[in-house]
Design an enzyme around this catalytic site. Sequence first.
Site, short mmCIF file in Angstrom:
data_model
loop_
_atom_site.label_atom_id
_atom_site.label_comp_id
_atom_site.label_asym_id
_atom_site.label_seq_id
_atom_site.Cartn_x
_atom_site.Cartn_y
_atom_site.Cartn_z
N GLU A 8 0.82 -1.21 0.00
CA GLU A 8 0.00 0.00 0.00
C GLU A 8 0.86 1.26 0.00
O GLU A 8 0.51 2.26 -0.65
CB GLU A 8 -0.94 -0.01 1.21
CG GLU A 8 -1.95 -1.15 1.21
CD GLU A 8 -2.83 -1.15 -0.02
OE1 GLU A 8 -3.07 -0.08 -0.60
OE2 GLU A 8 -3.29 -2.24 -0.43
N HIS A 11 1.90 2.05 -3.56
CA HIS A 11 0.83 2.71 -4.32
C HIS A 11 0.81 4.20 -4.03
O HIS A 11 0.78 5.04 -4.94
CB HIS A 11 -0.53 2.11 -3.94
CG HIS A 11 -0.81 0.77 -4.52
ND1 HIS A 11 -0.54 0.44 -5.83
CD2 HIS A 11 -1.37 -0.34 -3.97
CE1 HIS A 11 -0.91 -0.80 -6.06
NE2 HIS A 11 -1.40 -1.31 -4.94
#
Length: 198
Positions: A8, A11
């Site tokens: 995450e 990203h």
Amino acid sequence: MWALTIHEFAHGYVAYRLGDITPKLHGRLTLNPIAHIDPIGFIALLMVHFGWAKPVPVNPLFFRKIKNRRLGMLLVALAGPAANFISALLFLILLKILTPAPIPPSIKLPLEIFLTWGTFINIGFGIFNLLPIPPLDGYHILEYFLPVETLIKIKRYEPYGMLILIAIIILPPFTSMFVSVINGISLAMAKLVGINLF
């Protein structure tokens, strides 16, 4: 938790580098796993060893450093699995360094187990997220290569993505094939580094 966290974070970091401040505003540009935990996903991870993190919010309208927003979203989608594969490679390198090191077995063995399992988990998480099913990264990668007309047509099926994923996960043939792919890639990466996993 490392696999979920680095995935995450990657990203958000790529989106931020492209000019989107949304991940930063939501406190997601951190390697602190607490910032990325989804309560239900974390409970599922503990109970059935399969979980997920909170998706990083990204707004391609803020991409100021790239003209093609679809390309920007492709890069953001690729960043998560790439971070997992890079992590797996680094774990294998550390494992190779650790193996001949003159460290007491009481310390070395837990580290070897951690790095070995970390390799498999990161590769597994990276591969799983490349499946072209919403809301996974593979679906967003596929979006870049589809004509706009086709993309509009398949958008109507996005709400069923989680149901499709659950159905796939509980099917024994998928589990067996998935494990085989993880083992194959893990062994190939280990051979590249010059270490034996088994």
